[in-house]
Design an enzyme around this catalytic site. Structure first.
Site, PDB file in Angstrom:
ATOM      1  N   ASN A  10     -26.462   5.723   9.003  1.00  0.00           N
ATOM      2  CA  ASN A  10     -25.014   5.882   9.189  1.00  0.00           C
ATOM      3  C   ASN A  10     -24.719   7.369   9.188  1.00  0.00           C
ATOM      4  O   ASN A  10     -24.787   8.008   8.139  1.00  0.00           O
ATOM      5  CB  ASN A  10     -24.282   5.178   8.041  1.00  0.00           C
ATOM      6  CG  ASN A  10     -22.792   5.481   8.050  1.00  0.00           C
ATOM      7  OD1 ASN A  10     -22.246   5.935   9.057  1.00  0.00           O
ATOM      8  ND2 ASN A  10     -22.124   5.238   6.923  1.00  0.00           N
ATOM      9  N   LYS A  12     -21.897   8.816   9.716  1.00  0.00           N
ATOM     10  CA  LYS A  12     -20.511   9.135   9.319  1.00  0.00           C
ATOM     11  C   LYS A  12     -19.911  10.114  10.354  1.00  0.00           C
ATOM     12  O   LYS A  12     -20.188   9.968  11.534  1.00  0.00           O
ATOM     13  CB  LYS A  12     -20.484   9.717   7.912  1.00  0.00           C
ATOM     14  CG  LYS A  12     -21.324   8.889   6.935  1.00  0.00           C
ATOM     15  CD  LYS A  12     -21.085   9.256   5.526  1.00  0.00           C
ATOM     16  CE  LYS A  12     -22.101   8.548   4.653  1.00  0.00           C
ATOM     17  NZ  LYS A  12     -21.660   8.392   3.285  1.00  0.00           N
ATOM     18  N   HIS A  96     -17.433  -0.500   5.436  1.00  0.00           N
ATOM     19  CA  HIS A  96     -18.058   0.556   4.615  1.00  0.00           C
ATOM     20  C   HIS A  96     -17.065   0.980   3.523  1.00  0.00           C
ATOM     21  O   HIS A  96     -15.848   0.982   3.750  1.00  0.00           O
ATOM     22  CB  HIS A  96     -18.413   1.750   5.510  1.00  0.00           C
ATOM     23  CG  HIS A  96     -19.269   2.763   4.816  1.00  0.00           C
ATOM     24  ND1 HIS A  96     -18.750   3.707   3.966  1.00  0.00           N
ATOM     25  CD2 HIS A  96     -20.611   2.949   4.820  1.00  0.00           C
ATOM     26  CE1 HIS A  96     -19.733   4.446   3.488  1.00  0.00           C
ATOM     27  NE2 HIS A  96     -20.879   4.010   3.991  1.00  0.00           N
ATOM     28  N   GLU A  98     -16.177   3.760   2.502  1.00  0.00           N
ATOM     29  CA  GLU A  98     -15.277   4.857   2.887  1.00  0.00           C
ATOM     30  C   GLU A  98     -14.112   4.317   3.720  1.00  0.00           C
ATOM     31  O   GLU A  98     -12.997   4.834   3.643  1.00  0.00           O
ATOM     32  CB  GLU A  98     -16.071   5.945   3.632  1.00  0.00           C
ATOM     33  CG  GLU A  98     -16.961   6.716   2.663  1.00  0.00           C
ATOM     34  CD  GLU A  98     -18.210   7.316   3.280  1.00  0.00           C
ATOM     35  OE1 GLU A  98     -18.306   7.419   4.512  1.00  0.00           O
ATOM     36  OE2 GLU A  98     -19.110   7.685   2.487  1.00  0.00           O
ATOM     37  N   GLU A 168     -24.060  -1.699  -1.034  1.00  0.00           N
ATOM     38  CA  GLU A 168     -23.912  -0.264  -1.230  1.00  0.00           C
ATOM     39  C   GLU A 168     -23.029  -0.007  -2.445  1.00  0.00           C
ATOM     40  O   GLU A 168     -21.795   0.008  -2.320  1.00  0.00           O
ATOM     41  CB  GLU A 168     -23.263   0.374  -0.003  1.00  0.00           C
ATOM     42  CG  GLU A 168     -24.060   0.245   1.267  1.00  0.00           C
ATOM     43  CD  GLU A 168     -23.822   1.428   2.192  1.00  0.00           C
ATOM     44  OE1 GLU A 168     -24.812   2.027   2.611  1.00  0.00           O
ATOM     45  OE2 GLU A 168     -22.659   1.756   2.462  1.00  0.00           O
ATOM     46  N   GLY A 174     -23.789   8.998  -1.355  1.00  0.00           N
ATOM     47  CA  GLY A 174     -23.596  10.444  -1.206  1.00  0.00           C
ATOM     48  C   GLY A 174     -23.619  11.207  -2.515  1.00  0.00           C
ATOM     49  O   GLY A 174     -23.254  12.380  -2.551  1.00  0.00           O
ATOM     50  N   SER A 214     -27.813   6.763  -1.399  1.00  0.00           N
ATOM     51  CA  SER A 214     -28.777   7.830  -1.695  1.00  0.00           C
ATOM     52  C   SER A 214     -30.231   7.404  -1.510  1.00  0.00           C
ATOM     53  O   SER A 214     -31.090   7.761  -2.312  1.00  0.00           O
ATOM     54  CB  SER A 214     -28.520   8.401  -3.099  1.00  0.00           C
ATOM     55  OG  SER A 214     -27.223   8.966  -3.169  1.00  0.00           O
TER      56      SER A 214
HETATM   57  C1  PEP Z   1     -23.811   5.418   3.514  1.00  0.00           C
HETATM   58  O1  PEP Z   1     -23.095   6.207   4.087  1.00  0.00           O
HETATM   59  O2  PEP Z   1     -23.746   4.209   3.831  1.00  0.00           O
HETATM   60  C2  PEP Z   1     -24.740   5.899   2.499  1.00  0.00           C
HETATM   61  C3  PEP Z   1     -25.451   5.034   1.835  1.00  0.00           C
HETATM   62  O3  PEP Z   1     -24.798   7.262   2.298  1.00  0.00           O
HETATM   63  P1  PEP Z   1     -25.915   8.095   1.463  1.00  0.00           P
HETATM   64  O4  PEP Z   1     -27.262   7.579   1.894  1.00  0.00           O
HETATM   65  O5  PEP Z   1     -25.705   9.508   1.841  1.00  0.00           O
HETATM   66  O6  PEP Z   1     -25.666   7.822   0.016  1.00  0.00           O
END
Ligand code: PEP
Length: 252
Positions: A10, A12, A96, A98, A168, A174, A214
């Site tokens: 992803n 973003k 997601h 976000e 998630e 992040g 992460s």
């Molecule tokens: C994500 O954006 O779905 C995500 C898991 O980000 P990150 O791997 O940077 O934590």
């Protein structure tokens, strides 16, 4: 049941069209020959067509990060499933955290987007996960159950068989704080049990549940060793061709 691992990136709101083309120039060579897994990259909307063109002739698939449920209309700033198909997408991320946190996404709108994606033949990657506050209040399973029922509970077993779920935990996205393989494995097992209760044992055994939060080259192997973890949804570490290729090749 053997479930083919899925490694999805992803991006973003990162990468221009030019940076997207550069990424794939490098990445596709790094993962050539990585068999027995699906690879999906989800760039921002303006780079989707260029990404699809860049992966032509490879098995790498392209996904979007959101879609609207209507086919067309006066919805400034939105894009439809048909438009994504026209850009060469096969997948779309839905719900997601976000989107939920900054853009008012709810389980009800997740359900509508899932229906629109499935009707168009796109594979939805449906995100669920608890916040730190919810985990600390021992509410993780309640939150996952509510998001699962609200976003997916209305599907037929056949439609459920076409989706991917991404667990998630919001506190791990992040932040550099990965859920331990045990924590993630427990949440995935809970989601699979919920799938069994709602859609039956066969559908639950077949659904692929990705972990996101992460994921990095140095922790992916431990996560992928868990029985119920079928892949990763990777943010930051998918932006660099070498680091995402190392994640794709988690078992080599
Ligand atoms: C994500 O954006 O779905 C995500 C898991 O980000 P990150 O791997 O940077 O934590």
């Amino acid at each position: 049941m053997a479930r083919t691992p899925v490694l999805a990136g992803n991006w973003k709101m990162f990468k221009t069209v030019q940076q997207t083309v550069q990424f794939f120039d490098e990445f596709k060579h790094l993962v050539a020959g990585a068999a027995g897994r699906e690879i999906v990259l989800c760039p921002p909307f303006p780079a989707l067509a260029a990404a699809s063109e860049a992966v032509r002739g490879t098995s790498i698939q392209i996904g979007a990060q959101n879609l609207h449920w209507e086919a067309e209309g006066a919805f400034t700033g939105e894009v439809s499933a048909g438009m994504l198909l026209g850009c060469g997408c096969s997948h779309v991320i839905i719900g997601h955290s976000e989107r939920r946190q900054y853009f008012g996404e709810t389980d009800a709108t997740v359900a509508k987007r899932v229906d629109a994606a499935l009707a168009a033949g796109l594979t939805p990657i449906v995100c669920v996960g608890e916040t730190l506050e919810e985990r600390e209040a021992s509410r993780t399973e309640d939150v996952l159950a509510t998001q699962f029922s609200g976003g997916l509970g209305h599907l037929s077993s056949e439609s459920f068989g076409k989706i991917l779920i991404a667990y998630e935990p919001v506190w791990a996205i992040g932040t550099g704080k990965t859920a331990t393989p045990e924590m993630a494995g427990d949440a995935h097992a809970f989601l699979r049990a919920k799938a069994a209760e709602t859609f039956g044992a066969e559908a639950a055994a077949g659904v692929r549940i990705l972990y996101g939060g992460s994921v990095k080259p140095n922790n992916v192997k431990g996560l992928m060793e868990r029985e119920d973890i079928d892949g990763g949804l990777v943010g930051g570490a998918s932006l660099d061709p070498e680091s995402f290729a190392a994640i794709v090749r988690f078992d080599s």
